[in-house]
Design a protein around this motif. Sequence first.
Motif, PDB file in Angstrom:
ATOM      1  N   LEU A  55       0.858  -1.185   0.000  1.00  0.00           N
ATOM      2  CA  LEU A  55       0.000   0.000   0.000  1.00  0.00           C
ATOM      3  C   LEU A  55       0.892   1.233   0.000  1.00  0.00           C
ATOM      4  N   GLY A  56       0.613   2.147  -0.897  1.00  0.00           N
ATOM      5  CA  GLY A  56       1.357   3.409  -0.958  1.00  0.00           C
ATOM      6  C   GLY A  56       0.461   4.550  -0.525  1.00  0.00           C
ATOM      7  N   PRO A  57       0.576   4.981   0.745  1.00  0.00           N
ATOM      8  CA  PRO A  57      -0.305   6.052   1.209  1.00  0.00           C
ATOM      9  C   PRO A  57       0.099   7.411   0.658  1.00  0.00           C
ATOM     10  N   LEU A  58      -0.890   8.222   0.416  1.00  0.00           N
ATOM     11  CA  LEU A  58      -0.711   9.602  -0.024  1.00  0.00           C
ATOM     12  C   LEU A  58      -0.985  10.490   1.168  1.00  0.00           C
ATOM     13  N   GLY A  59      -0.308  11.598   1.220  1.00  0.00           N
ATOM     14  CA  GLY A  59      -0.402  12.502   2.353  1.00  0.00           C
ATOM     15  C   GLY A  59      -1.781  13.054   2.633  1.00  0.00           C
ATOM     16  N   SER A  60      -1.795  13.970   3.525  1.00  0.00           N
ATOM     17  CA  SER A  60      -3.010  14.561   4.067  1.00  0.00           C
ATOM     18  C   SER A  60      -3.756  15.425   3.054  1.00  0.00           C
ATOM     19  N   ALA A  61      -4.908  15.910   3.490  1.00  0.00           N
ATOM     20  CA  ALA A  61      -5.691  16.835   2.662  1.00  0.00           C
ATOM     21  C   ALA A  61      -4.880  18.095   2.367  1.00  0.00           C
ATOM     22  N   HIS A  62      -4.081  18.555   3.338  1.00  0.00           N
ATOM     23  CA  HIS A  62      -3.217  19.717   3.099  1.00  0.00           C
ATOM     24  C   HIS A  62      -2.266  19.440   1.934  1.00  0.00           C
ATOM     25  N   HIS A  63      -1.672  18.257   1.934  1.00  0.00           N
ATOM     26  CA  HIS A  63      -0.733  17.910   0.869  1.00  0.00           C
ATOM     27  C   HIS A  63      -1.444  17.853  -0.478  1.00  0.00           C
ATOM     28  N   LYS A  64      -2.616  17.239  -0.527  1.00  0.00           N
ATOM     29  CA  LYS A  64      -3.373  17.166  -1.775  1.00  0.00           C
ATOM     30  C   LYS A  64      -3.725  18.567  -2.273  1.00  0.00           C
ATOM     31  N   ASN A  65      -4.152  19.445  -1.360  1.00  0.00           N
ATOM     32  CA  ASN A  65      -4.482  20.820  -1.756  1.00  0.00           C
ATOM     33  C   ASN A  65      -3.254  21.565  -2.270  1.00  0.00           C
ATOM     34  N   LEU A  66      -2.102  21.327  -1.658  1.00  0.00           N
ATOM     35  CA  LEU A  66      -0.865  21.948  -2.122  1.00  0.00           C
ATOM     36  C   LEU A  66      -0.531  21.483  -3.535  1.00  0.00           C
ATOM     37  N   VAL A  67      -0.606  20.184  -3.766  1.00  0.00           N
ATOM     38  CA  VAL A  67      -0.325  19.625  -5.091  1.00  0.00           C
ATOM     39  C   VAL A  67      -1.294  20.196  -6.124  1.00  0.00           C
ATOM     40  N   ASP A  68      -2.585  20.216  -5.797  1.00  0.00           N
ATOM     41  CA  ASP A  68      -3.589  20.750  -6.722  1.00  0.00           C
ATOM     42  C   ASP A  68      -3.302  22.209  -7.068  1.00  0.00           C
ATOM     43  N   ARG A 103       6.070  12.560  -4.222  1.00  0.00           N
ATOM     44  CA  ARG A 103       7.181  13.247  -3.577  1.00  0.00           C
ATOM     45  C   ARG A 103       6.651  14.533  -2.964  1.00  0.00           C
ATOM     46  N   ARG A 104       7.116  14.842  -1.801  1.00  0.00           N
ATOM     47  CA  ARG A 104       6.735  16.099  -1.155  1.00  0.00           C
ATOM     48  C   ARG A 104       7.673  17.204  -1.612  1.00  0.00           C
ATOM     49  N   ILE A 105       7.180  18.422  -1.555  1.00  0.00           N
ATOM     50  CA  ILE A 105       7.977  19.584  -1.935  1.00  0.00           C
ATOM     51  C   ILE A 105       8.551  20.211  -0.671  1.00  0.00           C
ATOM     52  N   ASP A 106       9.834  20.584  -0.714  1.00  0.00           N
ATOM     53  CA  ASP A 106      10.399  21.243   0.465  1.00  0.00           C
ATOM     54  C   ASP A 106      10.209  22.754   0.340  1.00  0.00           C
ATOM     55  N   VAL A 107      10.552  23.468   1.380  1.00  0.00           N
ATOM     56  CA  VAL A 107      10.302  24.910   1.437  1.00  0.00           C
ATOM     57  C   VAL A 107      11.035  25.651   0.329  1.00  0.00           C
ATOM     58  N   SER A 113       9.227  27.588  -6.884  1.00  0.00           N
ATOM     59  CA  SER A 113       8.038  27.404  -7.731  1.00  0.00           C
ATOM     60  C   SER A 113       7.154  28.642  -7.697  1.00  0.00           C
ATOM     61  N   ALA A 114       6.973  29.209  -6.512  1.00  0.00           N
ATOM     62  CA  ALA A 114       6.144  30.416  -6.368  1.00  0.00           C
ATOM     63  C   ALA A 114       6.721  31.555  -7.198  1.00  0.00           C
ATOM     64  N   PRO A 121       3.719  32.949  -1.974  1.00  0.00           N
ATOM     65  CA  PRO A 121       3.736  31.696  -1.216  1.00  0.00           C
ATOM     66  C   PRO A 121       2.984  31.786   0.117  1.00  0.00           C
ATOM     67  N   ALA A 122       3.042  32.928   0.783  1.00  0.00           N
ATOM     68  CA  ALA A 122       2.337  33.072   2.067  1.00  0.00           C
ATOM     69  C   ALA A 122       0.825  33.006   1.865  1.00  0.00           C
ATOM     70  N   LYS A 123       0.322  33.676   0.840  1.00  0.00           N
ATOM     71  CA  LYS A 123      -1.115  33.624   0.538  1.00  0.00           C
ATOM     72  C   LYS A 123      -1.524  32.199   0.148  1.00  0.00           C
ATOM     73  N   ALA A 124      -0.670  31.530  -0.593  1.00  0.00           N
ATOM     74  CA  ALA A 124      -0.981  30.161  -1.019  1.00  0.00           C
ATOM     75  C   ALA A 124      -1.109  29.236   0.194  1.00  0.00           C
ATOM     76  N   ILE A 125      -0.200  29.363   1.152  1.00  0.00           N
ATOM     77  CA  ILE A 125      -0.253  28.531   2.361  1.00  0.00           C
ATOM     78  C   ILE A 125      -1.530  28.815   3.147  1.00  0.00           C
ATOM     79  N   ARG A 126      -1.869  30.088   3.304  1.00  0.00           N
ATOM     80  CA  ARG A 126      -3.117  30.428   4.029  1.00  0.00           C
ATOM     81  C   ARG A 126      -4.329  29.845   3.314  1.00  0.00           C
ATOM     82  N   SER A 127      -4.340  29.898   2.006  1.00  0.00           N
ATOM     83  CA  SER A 127      -5.453  29.355   1.221  1.00  0.00           C
ATOM     84  C   SER A 127      -5.560  27.833   1.413  1.00  0.00           C
TER      85      SER A 127
END
Length: 132
Positions: A55-68, A103-107, A113-114, A121-127
């Motif tokens: 089983l290959g788990p995918l991260g949290s809803a936060h991670h999915k929203n970041l990827v999207d 793969r996760r993205i680091d800071v 990317s931003a 990037p700050a607005k994106a994180i808040r969103s």
Amino acid sequence: MSYYLAKVLSLPFDEAVTRVVEALKAEDFSILTEIDVSSTLKNKIGVDYPAYKILGPLGSAHHKNLVDMIVTKREAAGLTQAQLAEKLGECQSFVARLESGQRRIDVIEFLGSASILGFDPAKAIRSIQRKS
């Protein structure tokens, strides 16, 4: 030397898999990939193997929203994965793995990317925090 974690359970195999998936979901993970090793070995090379799944788990809803959000920003900028990768100094598979959640993205990568994609990037994180 072991390179894995193992736990022996007094449950039927399918019930154990179901419980693991439920436990991952309770922690806000979903399953990105599921490989039925037994069936694959049987179908590909005719070998019978005991019940075994990866089983290959995918991260949290936060991670999915970041990827999207990153995919949306890249597409809005009119860039392909290869073009974004080149601007980041990476290969295309790097961006593909980020966008697939493998793969996760680091800071530092997020800030780069931003800058390339033209978003704050700050607005994106808040969103992302508000969506999750």
